[in-house]
Scaffold this active site. Structure first.
Site, PDB file in Angstrom:
ATOM      1  CG  PHE A 230      -1.954   0.996   1.295  1.00 26.35           C
ATOM      2  CD1 PHE A 230      -3.052   0.909   0.454  1.00 26.35           C
ATOM      3  CD2 PHE A 230      -1.862   2.078   2.164  1.00 26.35           C
ATOM      4  CE1 PHE A 230      -4.040   1.881   0.481  1.00 26.35           C
ATOM      5  CE2 PHE A 230      -2.838   3.051   2.196  1.00 26.35           C
ATOM      6  CZ  PHE A 230      -3.933   2.961   1.348  1.00 26.35           C
TER       7      PHE A 230
ATOM      8  CB  THR B 211       1.037   4.592   4.075  1.00 23.05           C
ATOM      9  OG1 THR B 211       0.363   3.354   4.257  1.00 23.05           O
ATOM     10  CG2 THR B 211       0.047   5.705   3.799  1.00 23.05           C
ATOM     11  CE  LYS B 212       0.776  -0.421   5.685  1.00 27.62           C
ATOM     12  NZ  LYS B 212      -0.116  -1.531   5.412  1.00 27.62           N
ATOM     13  CB  THR B 213       8.892   0.420   3.664  1.00 28.93           C
ATOM     14  OG1 THR B 213       8.691   0.831   5.017  1.00 28.93           O
ATOM     15  CG2 THR B 213      10.332   0.697   3.276  1.00 28.93           C
TER      16      THR B 213
END
Ligand SMILES: *Cc1c(COP(=O)(O)O)cnc(C)c1O
Length: 374
Positions: free
Chosen positions: A177, A179-181
């Site tokens: 997603f 927002t993930k790294t």
């Protein structure tokens, strides 16, 4: 508004996607295998199956583990609801065990007290990117005859005693997603060293289809023949998104380093601010930080959240204890069950953390927060 997390898209990422769009394959093509192979370089060689989201990865992993009605899944309440919801959808009873008060990771002793002969999976989360106590959890899982699942939506690239996330649990799930790294817009993956687990995951992702004649019940039809032996879904991550993921993984070392530098700056600049507890780091952990979770003391979290937002700083709260959701309340789960998780939630606030956050913007976050708390 400064977000709490966001993707970093470079020209290389755009080029990689455009190239696939102009090619022969939009969905299952060579970028899928290339992405999965590159991901396996981050899991210490443990093979991976890409899927359409972190939630799909959890669903697939529980299916591969054989989770069904009558089974228990022991997990942490300090997570996004999908960790528990996907197990509940398979008919399992979700048993929430409490977290360590400072890392917010599943406490092995609480997990030990929660397992029963029905426990099929213990599902940990590496909260904020900081690996859980995988030594302790492994011992509890083995003692209970359960599989250990690591929801590594936050922790791609993190190390536990020098071993990479993806190689620590029997099943590891990732989310891509934005927002993930690492991002593929929407996407996820399951890693498993055991060929049986991996095979069940790969098949469930693609309708349960069996294409290998040697494995078919009735192989004599012709080249077109395929069979379904167990039901599955279409959770295939398309080539276009795998191309983005491949390009992003090539930047993961950079992402890790920039996030670590920002965390070090927060730690230094916030050390003397009163009324705050900063995220700890265990000696065994080398985290790829996904969140920077502070705890606001003195009952001021709500006020700090509102005032930071008014100042244009998009702080976030991660997470409401999963069993506080009405769907669990309606099933009889009651507040007070996991006091450490509830105390953590009452104070938790995620400050902006992402690779493209500038030092200047970070300084403004710190100044605004300091002004509110002093
Ligand atoms: C983001 C997240 C998920 C779900 O991943 P999606 O890709 O959004 O479906 C699951 N577990 C945790 C801990 C997450 O942070």
């Amino acid at each position: 508004m400064l977000p709490y997390g966001r993707q970093s898209i470079a020209d290389d990422d755009v080029r990689a996607v455009a190239e696939v769009l102009r090619g022969d394959w939009l969905t299952t093509g060579p970028a899928v295998r290339a992405f999965e192979a590159e991901l396996a370089r981050w899991t210490g060689g443990v093979p991976c199956v890409s899927v359409t989201s972190g939630t799909a990865a959890l669903h697939v992993a529980y299916v591969a583990a054989g989770v069904k009605a009558g089974d228990d899944v022991v997990t942490t309440p300090m997570t996004f609801v999908a960790t528990a919801a996907t197990a509940a959808l398979l008919g399992a009873r979700v048993v929430f065990a409490d977290v360590e008060p400072d890392t917010a990771n599943l406490d092995p002793e609480a997990a030990r007290a929660a397992v029963t002969p029905r426990t099929r999976v213990i599902a940990a989360v590496d909260y904020a990117g900081h690996p859980a106590d995988h030594d302790g959890l492994r011992e509890v899982a083995d003692g209970a005859g359960a599989l250990l699942l690591d929801d590594a939506a936050h922790s791609i690239g993190s190390l536990h005693r020098g071993r990479p996330v993806g190689s620590l649990a029997d099943l590891t799930t990732f989310s891509f997603f934005p927002t993930k790294t690492v991002t593929t817009a929407e996407g996820g993956a399951v890693a498993a060293a055991d060929p049986g687990l991996l095979d069940r995951a790969a098949r469930f992702r693609n309708h349960g289809l069996v294409r290998e004649p040697a494995l078919q019940r009735d192989p004599g039809h012709g080249g077109w023949h395929q069979e379904v032996h167990t039901f599955g879904l279409n959770y295939r991550l398309p080539d276009v998104l795998c191309a983005l993921g491949l390009s992003q993984l090539r930047r993961l070392a950079q992402f890790r380093a920039r996030r670590a530098a920002l965390v070090a700056r927060y730690n230094a600049m916030l050390a003397q601010v009163p009324g705050l507890a900063l995220p700890p780091r265990r000696p065994y952990a080398d985290p790829s930080w996904h969140l920077y979770p502070v705890r606001v003391l003195g009952g001021r979290r709500r006020e700090v959240y509102d005032r930071m937002r008014e100042a244009g700083i998009g702080v976030q709260v991660n997470y409401i204890p999963a069993y506080w959701h009405p769907v669990f309340e309606d099933l009889g789960y009651r507040r007070g069950m996991c006091p450490n998780a509830e105390a953590y939630y009452a104070r938790q606030l995620s400050l902006p953390l992402y690779p493209d956050l500038t030092d200047t913007d970070q300084d403004r976050v710190v100044e605004t927060l300091t002004k509110i708390l002093r």
